[in-house]
Structures are given as structure tokens and as C-alpha cells.
Design an enzyme around this catalytic site. Structure first.
Site, mmCIF file in Angstrom:
data_model
loop_
_atom_site.group_PDB
_atom_site.id
_atom_site.type_symbol
_atom_site.label_atom_id
_atom_site.label_comp_id
_atom_site.label_asym_id
_atom_site.label_seq_id
_atom_site.Cartn_x
_atom_site.Cartn_y
_atom_site.Cartn_z
ATOM 1 C CG HIS A 81 5.548 -6.847 1.625
ATOM 2 N ND1 HIS A 81 4.825 -7.771 0.898
ATOM 3 C CD2 HIS A 81 6.654 -7.491 2.037
ATOM 4 C CE1 HIS A 81 5.487 -8.915 0.863
ATOM 5 N NE2 HIS A 81 6.592 -8.774 1.555
ATOM 6 C CB VAL A 96 -2.752 -4.888 1.055
ATOM 7 C CG1 VAL A 96 -3.539 -3.603 0.962
ATOM 8 C CG2 VAL A 96 -1.742 -4.969 -0.065
ATOM 9 C CG HIS A 97 1.254 -7.945 0.651
ATOM 10 N ND1 HIS A 97 2.227 -7.677 -0.277
ATOM 11 C CD2 HIS A 97 0.094 -8.025 -0.045
ATOM 12 C CE1 HIS A 97 1.681 -7.600 -1.486
ATOM 13 N NE2 HIS A 97 0.384 -7.807 -1.369
ATOM 14 C CG LEU A 98 -1.569 -7.523 7.157
ATOM 15 C CD1 LEU A 98 -3.071 -7.539 7.354
ATOM 16 C CD2 LEU A 98 -0.925 -6.546 8.108
#
Lengths: 483, 118
Positions: A262, A416-418
């Protein structure tokens, strides 16, 4: 501390690599089923409260590479990974979003996930919410959080408080909440059921013969080599480290080719009165344009406020001393683009790349414009967008100029969203693991972390990760494949 | 394999960049910030670190030339992919460190009147 330092020679029936949202829940379910479980974690066990949240000191102790990690591209995208017992759950904002039912249904259909009942996943989410004490804040919200609510309400945009995995021992002091991360919840549960946790242990590769792995080659924190033997292994190192380890172990296929994130762009907003909260993040989010676009608040200690002004430092630097009246906000998009994680022989770490699509770039532009409008509506006297060549925004009239000047290539883009580097399902052209996380073509190697999520969910993915991991671990137990 | 340390490669550049961006930052503070920048580069993932040190080496050579800093500034102003990331990275780490550790620092890096330099 309930963990021990790793030793050069260890063994277990089931080795769980990684102790974050996926690894901790996996370990608890397997240990409670009576299996001999060893969890290994590359980082240290860091007690909550021993480091200042969102500080550089925390980044040193609990993030991989001190938080300086980047997916190379035009623009490059800075990302962070937790590297400590509990993984990302120890360092993130703790905001909880269960996976939307329609998204689960789409994943089931598009990736051909077998025996996948969205209602079962949501039922597991209920359990998780109990276990990690998901709740809203008691008492008033912080001023930076109220900014999001106030601006969105004035524009008539959908917004709300996002619950967190927190307990509040002092209800009159909501900022003294205690994060119910993995070191407080699932890891103690795993240990109570007999699991062992070993910290300071990096797994370099799995030793395989044919379709089975039987050992892990490790490097301990002091640099000495080690080895762990096992009958089954769950790789739960997160969406970057998990595919990297599989690739270093000679496993290819659909591994590491579909990194989803994101991407976010940021701005700093300045108000008439002091509002900065240096060690916590806003709990409100604006979901008017979800799932494609969401707005929220970032950590805003003085260093991070200064960082948000950096892209146009010559023009914006005079504002840095106003940090007590400033807070940082983000616009996050659900990206169409994809990235790759590639392990190269001879390099210790993988190369990570990411390419934004044209639509992503347009959405980032419109997102930053709408976020700036939201801030003006909330009462900001000046908005400082984070991209090179950005003008300061004082009124609505400045928004057009700002959007014209914006280009994603000039912006500080972060995430921070992987996820999604080993998508689960039976689709032969898209999936790296089967419908329960077993790596295709392997008999005893499982993945059970954010890598499995078929696509970026458009919300914080950790609730989805925990629910999927519990589902898959229960299937492993019920299937008797460990016997 | 023994790792090349970052400080000798990036130190002089970071020091000069800070002197330009934050001219009033005291010498002890500037040294502390430069050491922090080098530590962070040392802890980067291998490929990124290699890239940073490669670009850092180019800047190091440029800065050894007569009028080296002027040439380095011209290089920074060019829209070259990845080359521009190097000063950006250095500035990011430095600025985050300065205002986290000394939040009342002035925009030019100085200490507010009445405060003692740490």
C-alpha cells in the site's frame, strides 16, 4: 523474557521461522496440539516500554536494517520490517482491520483457494480479537486523531475510529495503553504449551533433498554457524524474508514475483494550537474512497515532522520549530503495481523492486490533494506536502497548484504493508503455495505469513495474516501430516 | 567477507552537506550526526549498501577535486536516477536525528538562545 539465545545445534518436530503475526499464531496452535515446536527469530526479545515508540532507538533495536530498507523503483519506495520477537506487531500502530468478506470471496474465486470459507476466516477473526484484546480507546482521542474526524465530518466523508490491540490499565490515561502484541499474547501461549523460542538466529537456507527439507543452516547473532534439524518447517519471516529464504534454498516457481504494498504519500499540517503527540499515532481513518484510497495519521515526533518537510527544505525549514503545532498524515492507496523479491547468490539480503502503475501515480496525486483539502477543512493554517517542488498550501486555491506540481517520482513514497509474495491457492499461474500454505512441489515446507495473502487487502493486513495462519495451522494439525 | 566501513566513504560528504544545510549546527553535534549516518549505512541491506557506497565513492572523488563541492552540488542538481537518492538519504537520516535528539534546534541548526549546546 521467555525466549533463550539460539545455540549452534537444535532440533524440533516443527520449526517455525519468524515470530511475528504469522509465526507466533502458528506456534501457539501447533504447540497446543501437542507438537514439539521451536520458534527461531533473527532479532532480539525487546520488552515493551524499554524503547520509545517510533523513535530511532526503536528502529535500531526492533527494525531490520535500522528501518532503512527500500524497494528500488521510480520512485523507490521506503518500507520497514520488524526484526524482533513479535515482528511487526511490536512496532506498528496496532490498528486492527478484519479482512472484508467480499475480498475473501474474491481471493477464493480468483486464486482458486480450496476449502476456503470466508465465514470460517471471520469466525477465527472473532477469536483473534478476543485473544489480543481488540478495542477502541477509552476516553477522548488525541488532537491529531480528532483532526481527521473533524475534517472528514465537515466534508461529509466516511470516517471512524479504528480499534487497536491494546489494553488500557488506566482508562483515564488512554495514551498509556499496553499493546497486546505477539510477545504479550500468542508467544506466551505457545511457550505455555511447550514451545521453545530461540532469538538471535538467522536462517540462511533450508537443506533439501528432492521434495523435502530436513535441516536449516543458520547464523547466530555472534556470527557463528548453526544447524537445526526438523520434520516440518513453517516459514513465517514476512513478505520479504520468506520468499528470499525459499529462493536461497533453491525453490523458485511463483515465489517473490508478486510483491504487493500500500504505497503512501505524506504531508505535515500546521494548526493554530499545539497538538503534537510524539509517541503515538491517530486512531481515526478516513475511508470515503476505500479500498482504493485511505487517509490516516502517522507518527509525528519532532524528527519525523522535520523529515516530512525535507523534500522542500529550503522553503519549508522555517516551519520546523513549529513542530508542537504540527502532525504528519498520509494518503495510502491500494496499488495495481507489483514488485519483486530476488535473492542473488553472494548477497546476504534480497533485492526488492517495485513499479507503480500509471493509475497508482494518478491516485497518489489525487489522494494527496484530497488529504490536503481535509487538513484545511480541519483548520490547518498551512499544509506542507512531502515532494520536491511542493508549494505550501494555505487555502483551497492552492490545491490546484499543488496537484499540478505533484509527481510520484518527486515524492517520498513509503509503505509498511508488504504482502503477496507467495500467494496461496491452486491457480497454477499465480500461486506459490497451496490452499493451506504448503509450498507447491514441496512436502514439508509451509509458508504462514503475509506472503500468502493473494493481494494487498486495502486495510492493515495483520488481522488477515493471523486468521489465515490459524486456519492453516489447524488444517496441518487436523490433517495429521505431522505424524 | 570483510565489510568496507561507511564512515570513510560517506563521512566527508555528509559533513559538508550538513555544513551547508544546517550551518549553525555545532561541530560536536555535526560529528555525532555524521557518525549516525554512517552507522545506518553500515546496517543497510547488502545491495542497497553497495549502491550507496558506490555513489558515495563517486562523490568522494569529486570532492577531492579543486572546486569539488561546487561540482558535487551540480551533480546533486541533475535529475539522475539514484544519484539524487544519495544526498536525499543523507539529509533524511541527519534531519531525523537532529530534531529527534535536539527538538528545539533552529532551522539553521543552531541552539535556541538560552540553551546550552549538548
Amino acid at each position: 523474557m521467555i525466549a533463550a539465545r539460539a545455540t549452534t545445534s537444535m532440533d524440533a518436530d516443527v520449526l517455525v521461522i519468524g515470530s511475528g503475526a504469522g509465526g507466533a499464531t502458528t506456534a501457539a496452535i501447533l504447540a497446543e496440539a501437542g507438537l514439539d515446536v521451536l520458534v527461531v527469530e533473527e532479532g532480539d526479545w525487546v520488552e515493551q516500554g524499554s524503547v520509545v515508540p517510533f523513535s530511532l532507538g526503536q528502529m535500531d533495536q526492533q527494525y531490520r536494517a535500522g528501518g532503512v530498507t527500500v524497494a528500488i523503483g521510480m520512485p523507490s519506495i521506503a518500507y520497514t520490517e520488524g526484526r524482533c520477537a513479535g515482528g511487526g506487531t511490536e512496532v506498528n500502530s496496532g490498528l486492527y482491520w478484519r479482512p472484508p468478506g467480499e475480498l475473501l470471496e474474491r481471493w477464493r474465486r480468483d486464486f482458486r483457494i480450496a476449502d476456503f470459507d470466508p465465514d470460517e476466516v471471520l469466525s477465527i477473526a472473532d477469536e483473534v480479537e478476543q485473544a489480543i484484546s481488540v478495542r477502541t480507546m477509552p476516553g477522548p482521542h488525541t488532537a491529531p486523531s480528532d483532526v481527521l474526524k473533524r475534517g472528514a465530518d465537515r466534508l461529509g466523508w466516511n470516517n471512524g475510529e479504528i480499534p487497536r490491540w491494546m489494553t488500557y490499565p488506566h482508562p483515564d490515561q488512554p495514551l498509556r495503553g499496553e499493546r497486546q502484541s505477539m510477545t504479550r499474547t500468542y508467544l506466551p501461549r505457545a511457550v505455555a504449551a511447550g514451545a521453545r523460542i530461540a532469538v538471535g538466529c538467522r536462517v540462511d537456507r533450508l537443506v533439501r533433498s528432492s521434495e523435502r527439507a530436513n535441516a536449516a543452516v543458520t547464523t547466530l547473532a555472534d556470527g557463528s554457524p548453526g544447524r537445526i534439524t526438523f520434520r516440518h518447517v513453517f516459514v513465517c519471516g514476512g513478505a520479504i524474508q520468506t520468499p528470499a529464504l525459499l529462493q536461497r534454498s533453491g525453490i523458485r516457481g511463483h515465489i517473490g514475483r508478486t510483491l504487493a504494498v500500500h504505497p503512501t504519500v505524506k504531508l505535515a499540517a500546521r494548526f493554530a494550537d499545539e497538538l503534537n503527540v510524539p509517541d503515538d499515532v491517530p486512531v481515526h481513518q478516513v475511508k470515503e474512497f476505500a479500498p482504493h484510497l485511505s487517509f490516516g495519521g502517522s507518527a509525528s515526533n519532532p524528527g519525523l515532522v522535520a523529515l516530512s518537510l525535507l523534500d522542500e527544505w529550503r522553503s519549508f525549514r522555517s516551519a520546523v520549530t513549529d513542530w508542537p503545532r504540527m502532525s504528519v498524515y498520509y494518503a495510502a492507496i491500494t496499488s495495481e503495481g507489483l514488485g519483486r523479491v530476488t535473492s542473488v547468490p553472494g548477497l546476504r539480503d534480497p533485492i526488492v523492486t517495485y513499479r507503480l502503475s500509471r493509475r497508482d501515480r494518478d491516485t497518489l496525486r489525487s489522494g494527496l490533494g484530497r488529504l490536503a483539502l481535509l487538513m484545511l477543512e480541519a483548520g490547518a493554517d498551512t499544509v506542507f506536502p512531502s515532494f520536491r517542488g511542493a508549494p505550501a498550501v494555505h487555502t483551497r486555491r492552492d490545491l490546484g497548484t499543488m496537484q499540478q506540481a505533484f509527481s510520484a517520482s518527486k515524492a517520498t513514497v513509503m509503505t509498511v504493508h508488504l504482502c503477496s509474495t507467495v500467494p496461496m491457492g491452486e491457480h497454477p499461474d499465480r500461486c506459490g503455495a497451496d490452499s493451506f500454505g504448503r509450498v507447491h512441489g514441496q512436502r514439508n515446507i509451509y509458508v504462514n505469513d503475509a506472503s500468502l495473502l493473494p493481494t494487498a487487502p486495502g486495510v492493515n493486513p495483520q488481522a488477515s495474516v493471523m486468521a489465515f495462519a490459524i486456519r492453516n495451522a489447524r488444517r496441518f494439525v487436523a490433517g495429521g501430516t505431522h505424524g | 567477507m570483510r565489510q568496507v566501513r561507511a564512515l570513510p566513504v560517506v563521512g566527508a560528504f555528509a559533513e559538508r552537506l550538513l555544513a551547508d544545510d544546517l550551518p549553525d549546527l555545532s561541530a560536536p553535534r555535526r560529528r555525532e550526526v555524521v557518525a549516525f549516518v554512517a552507522r545506518r549505512v553500515d546496517s543497510m541491506p547488502s545491495f542497497t549498501r553497495f549502491g550507496v557506497l558506490a555513489i558515495g565513492s563517486v562523490f568522494r572523488v569529486v570532492m577531492a577535486l579543486p572546486a569539488g563541492w561546487t561540482i558535487a552540488k551540480l551533480l546533486m542538481a541533475l535529475p539522475l536516477p539514484f544519484v539524487g537518492e544519495y544526498p536525499r538519504l543523507t539529509r533524511s537520516l541527519a534531519v531525523a536525528y537532529v530534531w529527534e535528539h535536539w527538538p528545539h534546534t533552529t532551522p539553521s541548526g543552531g541552539t535556541p538562545t538560552g540553551s546550552a549546546v549538548a
